[in-house]
Design an enzyme around this catalytic site. Structure first.
Site, PDB file in Angstrom:
ATOM      1  N   VAL A 288       0.838  -1.201   0.000  1.00 55.55           N
ATOM      2  CA  VAL A 288       0.000   0.000   0.000  1.00 55.55           C
ATOM      3  C   VAL A 288       0.875   1.254   0.000  1.00 55.55           C
ATOM      4  O   VAL A 288       0.627   2.210  -0.749  1.00 55.55           O
ATOM      5  CB  VAL A 288      -0.924   0.017   1.235  1.00 55.55           C
ATOM      6  CG1 VAL A 288      -1.645   1.347   1.343  1.00 55.55           C
ATOM      7  CG2 VAL A 288      -1.923  -1.117   1.140  1.00 55.55           C
ATOM      8  N   ASP A 335       0.222  34.749 -35.456  1.00 52.38           N
ATOM      9  CA  ASP A 335      -0.355  35.792 -36.296  1.00 52.38           C
ATOM     10  C   ASP A 335       0.323  37.097 -35.988  1.00 52.38           C
ATOM     11  O   ASP A 335       0.866  37.258 -34.898  1.00 52.38           O
ATOM     12  CB  ASP A 335      -1.820  36.023 -35.880  1.00 52.38           C
ATOM     13  CG  ASP A 335      -2.737  34.982 -36.416  1.00 52.38           C
ATOM     14  OD1 ASP A 335      -2.344  34.306 -37.367  1.00 52.38           O
ATOM     15  OD2 ASP A 335      -3.851  34.853 -35.872  1.00 52.38           O
ATOM     16  N   ASP A 638      -7.612  32.480 -35.690  1.00 52.90           N
ATOM     17  CA  ASP A 638      -8.896  33.044 -35.284  1.00 52.90           C
ATOM     18  C   ASP A 638     -10.051  32.677 -36.207  1.00 52.90           C
ATOM     19  O   ASP A 638     -11.177  32.579 -35.777  1.00 52.90           O
ATOM     20  CB  ASP A 638      -8.787  34.572 -35.133  1.00 52.90           C
ATOM     21  CG  ASP A 638      -8.108  35.214 -36.322  1.00 52.90           C
ATOM     22  OD1 ASP A 638      -8.032  34.566 -37.379  1.00 52.90           O
ATOM     23  OD2 ASP A 638      -7.651  36.366 -36.203  1.00 52.90           O
ATOM     24  N   ASP A 642      -8.821  28.542 -39.995  1.00 53.87           N
ATOM     25  CA  ASP A 642      -7.636  28.228 -39.193  1.00 53.87           C
ATOM     26  C   ASP A 642      -7.802  26.917 -38.426  1.00 53.87           C
ATOM     27  O   ASP A 642      -6.834  26.389 -37.880  1.00 53.87           O
ATOM     28  CB  ASP A 642      -7.350  29.351 -38.191  1.00 53.87           C
ATOM     29  CG  ASP A 642      -6.739  30.565 -38.865  1.00 53.87           C
ATOM     30  OD1 ASP A 642      -6.072  30.385 -39.903  1.00 53.87           O
ATOM     31  OD2 ASP A 642      -6.915  31.682 -38.361  1.00 53.87           O
ATOM     32  N   ASN A 704       9.656   5.765  -1.595  1.00 52.16           N
ATOM     33  CA  ASN A 704       9.114   4.403  -1.649  1.00 52.16           C
ATOM     34  C   ASN A 704      10.225   3.355  -1.725  1.00 52.16           C
ATOM     35  O   ASN A 704      10.184   2.334  -1.041  1.00 52.16           O
ATOM     36  CB  ASN A 704       8.219   4.230  -2.874  1.00 52.16           C
ATOM     37  CG  ASN A 704       6.921   4.992  -2.715  1.00 52.16           C
ATOM     38  OD1 ASN A 704       6.713   5.621  -1.684  1.00 52.16           O
ATOM     39  ND2 ASN A 704       6.083   4.934  -3.714  1.00 52.16           N
ATOM     40  N   GLU A 707      11.820   2.713   1.589  1.00 54.54           N
ATOM     41  CA  GLU A 707      10.985   1.893   2.472  1.00 54.54           C
ATOM     42  C   GLU A 707      11.106   0.416   2.110  1.00 54.54           C
ATOM     43  O   GLU A 707      11.306  -0.455   2.962  1.00 54.54           O
ATOM     44  CB  GLU A 707       9.509   2.311   2.376  1.00 54.54           C
ATOM     45  CG  GLU A 707       9.227   3.636   3.036  1.00 54.54           C
ATOM     46  CD  GLU A 707       7.894   4.238   2.595  1.00 54.54           C
ATOM     47  OE1 GLU A 707       6.948   3.473   2.326  1.00 54.54           O
ATOM     48  OE2 GLU A 707       7.830   5.472   2.498  1.00 54.54           O
ATOM     49  N   ASN A 732       4.076   7.213   5.105  1.00 51.17           N
ATOM     50  CA  ASN A 732       3.425   7.671   3.892  1.00 51.17           C
ATOM     51  C   ASN A 732       2.672   8.979   4.063  1.00 51.17           C
ATOM     52  O   ASN A 732       2.668   9.826   3.192  1.00 51.17           O
ATOM     53  CB  ASN A 732       2.438   6.593   3.431  1.00 51.17           C
ATOM     54  CG  ASN A 732       2.791   6.145   2.047  1.00 51.17           C
ATOM     55  OD1 ASN A 732       3.974   6.093   1.722  1.00 51.17           O
ATOM     56  ND2 ASN A 732       1.803   5.847   1.251  1.00 51.17           N
ATOM     57  N   ASP A 736       4.947  11.609   2.397  1.00 51.69           N
ATOM     58  CA  ASP A 736       4.395  11.661   1.050  1.00 51.69           C
ATOM     59  C   ASP A 736       3.185  12.565   0.987  1.00 51.69           C
ATOM     60  O   ASP A 736       2.917  13.221   0.002  1.00 51.69           O
ATOM     61  CB  ASP A 736       3.975  10.262   0.583  1.00 51.69           C
ATOM     62  CG  ASP A 736       5.189   9.398   0.306  1.00 51.69           C
ATOM     63  OD1 ASP A 736       6.292   9.861   0.630  1.00 51.69           O
ATOM     64  OD2 ASP A 736       5.025   8.298  -0.225  1.00 51.69           O
TER      65      ASP A 736
END
Ligand code: ATP
Length: 894
Positions: A288, A335, A638, A642, A704, A707, A732, A736
């Site tokens: 998890v 343009d 525009d 186009d 991660n 860990e 976490n 995190d």
């Protein structure tokens, strides 16, 4: 609707008067706003799919749609059952908290996107309380009188009341791409099929030419397209390339994590006879905590924040993928008129074909000023030439001017002002002369012609690009009113005169006329626009926007190539290019483009500064060629024509003010202020968000990895668990959750606009990033294990676990600090500049300290003293920041 339904059935069988009567509306004034409001309430908004909105609870529950979380919950229930109550409750609480945190972020991102969508919603022109107003298309109701014109998207089904030269593209409905000529004055039999209902307008089709007025007969789901519910598929959320890349990466990492978690479980069970429930919980918790399934969601969060910031800077993003593409844009094809220039046009000179120059004084659209010949003011009365020039200016013109406010084309408005300064009253002239025919302007034709009838009979009046008008002229008028034939030699001389005027940055427009005949009314466009007599050329200024030179400089510094793509004369374009600081380069005209193969074009594409006298078709080709050269291309547009270029480009940019609905719909981004500088600002925001995605991804992944590595080390060393399930989940949240979310808000690094654009094929995580991940997670793992052993040896294993736990959390917090600059050293001064991060960091640091003191028992570790906590804090920060600052100084970039 008083006694009326929300749909008028079979409106094509009714004359317009009957339709408006049945819908209870006066076609001259439209509905009153109160009545419109009432109808909106009873008939509902004019939308096809009332996009279902997820409530917070739903978003929250979605967080549990994850196999590992469900497994964890099951295992927790099991441990509750076998009596491990404290653990079970703690895990449950942490999981719930994680879900809330995730849901808050996701929900916020969704709301932002929803708000943006509303801002970018299509508009419709309706007659309410006797006035034409622009409303959200969703607010159009049955009975509304709508006005449509070229480039509009028809907002609802409607019965035409008036149609002038009206052509509508109904391909979204019928698949037929040839525009349908619409008429108001017919009544059709009941069984007429939709594609033949020429007296009707249908929702979601496009006006390609002309204007129309119609009464709305059905809205929303009651419209023809609503009934066949075709558009539903369009609202699908699409993934950006980053998301796809991260998706893939997340899956791969997930596989690795799962294998390691399973291995730890098996090794632990077989060789160490550890408690089964504990082992199971830890392995699942590892999955998890360390499976980065949220990785792709980070892009959504970061990009929606970016999209919001862009909207505040006048750039409305329609697709999230555009934010990402903007960050790597390497060519901006823009343009000229209105984007680089202010689009406030003023006639400054009138040049006759025989070389006389009249000066025009005054500014903008104000009527003060006059026309002067060597200090002497002149008027239309003074010469037949000036009178005719004035007539062309007023009559070959669809603009109007009211109290200094213009309606219509700014250049035509400038001509009206010019006529005023010649002493003419446009309103009067328009009353005296009746327009019998108009051959409309288009970017392809670059000219416009009208036939009018006045006291002197029929007149053909033309204006347009000088080379075209000169080419179509067989004579010219001298300043004293004589008509003379135009020889080839004189044409060449005139063209170089044009060249000369344009070279000073003026837009040059030629005016011509001829006496008309009856048959001109029926003759082909080409015939009408021939045998003209040239009257002269007006020189118009449209100065660069003041902020543009700085924006161009920034774009260049950012390694972005800026090319001007304009319908204007090459010399005018070149002069403006110089004024705004575009690097000198080749000027390629549409004509030259026609002769070039794609290969030739690719060879010179790098040197081109200006494409002039190009049509929208050329524009699409230019975009394609730059794309094929590997560039990420942004293009502005525009008009209706186009749309192909806008769709083809990586980032199609439509003008919010000047742009047609068609262009806006084809675009990825809408510039609310039509300003080039806004594109550059959006690029900066795009680059910033790319950096933020990178920061967050690097941060989460290395945490991660550390860990996983620690748990695996503990298993194979036979230490048992350094981290139990609750600790892993806690880490976490502390690291995190808070500071990582803060990294998504990091401000732009000072050098974002000083480095070259990211290459299209460059992945977010390439070799340097992987090396970084390995090194950093190694440092974090070593710190954890080191402190574990130190404290386990000196005090007890439970002290060791507390120390390792704390060391990992502080190392990760230190890393979040270092990552606030990816490749530049950090400074103390910048600490307060990102409040979200600072809060996250502070909360994280306190929670970490609490977890080894007051909360120690919950995690089943021994509590540590203040001095130990401080020591671990300092050591972790010194190790991580030391490594990071050394890496940055050594130029090892990520
Ligand atoms: P940009 O592409 O930068 O907007 P532009 O306005 O010059 O530049 P177009 O609108 O394609 O581009 O116009 C092309 C040319 O057609 C103009 O340079 C001008 O010579 C001519 N032109 C423009 N508007 C009109 C008009 N209303 N009537 C007659 N001729 C026009």
């Amino acid at each position: 609707m008083a006694g009326l339904g929300c749909v008028l059935e079979k409106p094509h069988t009714l004359p317009p008067e009957e339709a408006t009567k049945r819908l209870g509306v006066n076609p001259a004034t439209g509905l009153s706003s109160e009545e419109a409001k009432r109808r909106l309430e009873s008939c509902g908004p004019n939308v096809l799919e009332a996009g279902r909105r997820r409530g917070f609870l739903e978003v929250f529950l979605e967080q549990f749609k994850n196999l590992f979380v469900l497994m964890l919950l099951a295992a927790t229930a099991f441990s509750f059952y076998v009596g491990e109550t404290v653990d079970a409750v703690l895990i449950l609480a942490i999981v719930l908290f994680m879900a809330v945190l995730g849901a808050v972020q996701e929900y916020r991102a969704e709301r932002i996107l929803e708000a943006l969508k509303k801002l970018a919603s299509p508009k419709a022109r309706v007659l309410r309380d006797g006035k034409i107003v622009l409303v959200d298309a969703s607010e159009v109701v049955p009975g509304d009188i709508i006005i449509v014109m070229e480039g509009d998207r028809v907002p609802a089904d409607a019965r035409l009341i008036e149609a002038k030269d009206l052509y509508v593209d109904e391909s979204t409905l019928t698949g037929e791409s040839i525009p349908v000529h619409k008429r108001a004055d017919v009544v059709l039999p009941e069984d007429t099929i939709v594609s033949d209902q020429v007296n009707m307008l249908f929702s979601s089709t496009y006006v390609v030419r002309g204007t129309g007025k119609a009464v709305v007969t059905a809205t929303g789901r009651n419209t023809y397209i609503g009934r066949i519910a075709r558009m539903v598929a369009e609202t699908r959320a699409e993934k950006t390339p980053f998301q796809v890349e991260l998706d893939r990466l997340a899956k791969r990492i997930a596989a690795i994590v799962v294998v390691i978690a399973a291995l730890s479980f098996i090794i632990g069970y077989v060789f160490q006879e550890a408690g089964l429930v504990d082992l199971m919980l830890t392995s699942i918790a590892l999955a998890v905590a360390a499976v980065p399934e949220g990785l792709p969601a980070i892009t959504v969060i970061v990009f929606s924040i970016a999209a919001w910031n862009m909207a505040r800077r006048n750039a409305l993003v329609r697709r999230l993928a555009a934010v990402e593409a903007l960050g790597s844009a390497s060519v901006v094809a823009t343009d000229k008129t209105g984007t680089l220039t202010v689009n406030e046009m003023t006639v400054r000179q009138f040049h006759t074909a025989d070389g006389k120059v009249y000066t025009v004084t005054g500014e903008g659209y104000r009527l003060e000023g006059g026309v002067f010949e060597n200090e002497k003011q002149v008027t239309a009365e003074d010469s037949p030439l000036l009178r005719l020039a004035g007539l062309v200016s007023v009559l070959n013109n669809n603009a109007s001017l009211e109290d200094g406010k213009i309606h219509g084309d700014p250049m035509e408005a400038a001509l009206l002002v010019f006529a005023h300064k010649l002493g003419m009253d446009p309103a009067n002239v328009r009353k005296t002369y009746r327009r019998l025919r108009e051959i409309a302007f288009s970017s392809e034709r670059k000219r416009m012609t009208v036939i009018v009838e006045g006291p002197e009979g029929l007149l053909v009046l033309s204006k347009g690009a000088p080379e075209i008008i000169i080419d179509r002229s067989t004579g010219y008028m001298t300043s004293n009113g004589e008509e003379r034939p135009l020889t080839e030699a004189e044409k060449a001389k005139l063209l170089s005169q044009v060249e000369n005027i344009a070279g000073r940055g003026f837009r040059v427009l030629a005016l011509a006329y001829r006496r008309g005949e009856k048959q001109d009314l029926e003759a082909s466009d080409d015939e009408v626009e021939s045998r003209l007599t040239l009257l002269g050329m007006v020189a118009i200024i449209d100065p660069p926007r003041p902020e543009v030179p700085e924006a161009v400089r920034r774009a260049l510094e950012a390694g972005i190539k800026v090319v001007m793509v304009t319908g204007d004369h090459p010399s005018t374009a070149k002069a403006i290019a110089e004024m705004i600081g575009l690097p000198r380069g080749r000027v390629v005209t549409g004509q030259e483009l026609e002769k070039m193969s794609d290969e030739e074009l690719k060879r010179i594409a790098g040197e081109v500064a200006v494409f002039a006298r190009v049509t929208p078709e050329h524009k699409a080709r230019i975009v394609r060629v730059y794309k094929e050269l590997g560039h990420i291309v942004a293009v502005t547009g525009d008009g209706v024509n186009d749309a192909p270029a806008l769709k083809l480009a990586d980032i199609g940019v439509a003008m919010g003010q000047r742009g047609t609905e068609v262009a806006k719909e084809a675009a990825d981004m809408i510039l609310l202020d039509d300003n080039f500088a806004t594109i550059v600002a959006a690029v900066e925001e795009g680059r910033r968000s790319f950096d933020n995605v990178k920061r967050t991804v690097l941060y989460l992944l290395s945490a991660n990895l550390a860990e996983v590595a620690t748990v695996f080390y503990a298993t194979i060393k036979g230490i048992g668990t350094i981290f139990n399930a609750a600790m892993l989940l806690w880490i976490n949240i502390v690291t995190d959750g808070f500071p990582a979310a803060g990294l998504a808000f990091e401000e732009a690094e000072p050098d974002v606009m000083k480095r070259p654009p990211r290459r299209r094929d460059q992945p977010i995580l390439g070799k340097p990033q992987f090396t970084y991940l390995l090194l950093l997670s190694a440092i974090e793992t070593l710190l954890t294990i080191g402190f574990y052993h130190l404290y386990a040896a000196e005090m007890s294993p439970d002290h060791g676990r507390a120390a390792g736990f704390l060391a990992l959390m502080y190392a990760e917090l230190a890393q979040s600090m270092a990552l606030r600059r990816l490749n530049k050293p950090i400074s103390l001064r910048m600490i307060p500049s990102n409040r979200q991060w600072l809060t996250g960091y502070a909360v994280g640091a306190i929670l970490a300290a609490l977890s080894v003191t007051v909360l120690a028992e919950l995690f089943r570790v021994s509590s540590l003293g203040i001095a130990d906590i401080l020591a671990i804090f300092l050591a972790s920060h010194a190790a991580v920041l030391g490594f990071e600052e050394a890496r940055k100084r050594l130029g090892l970039h990520v």
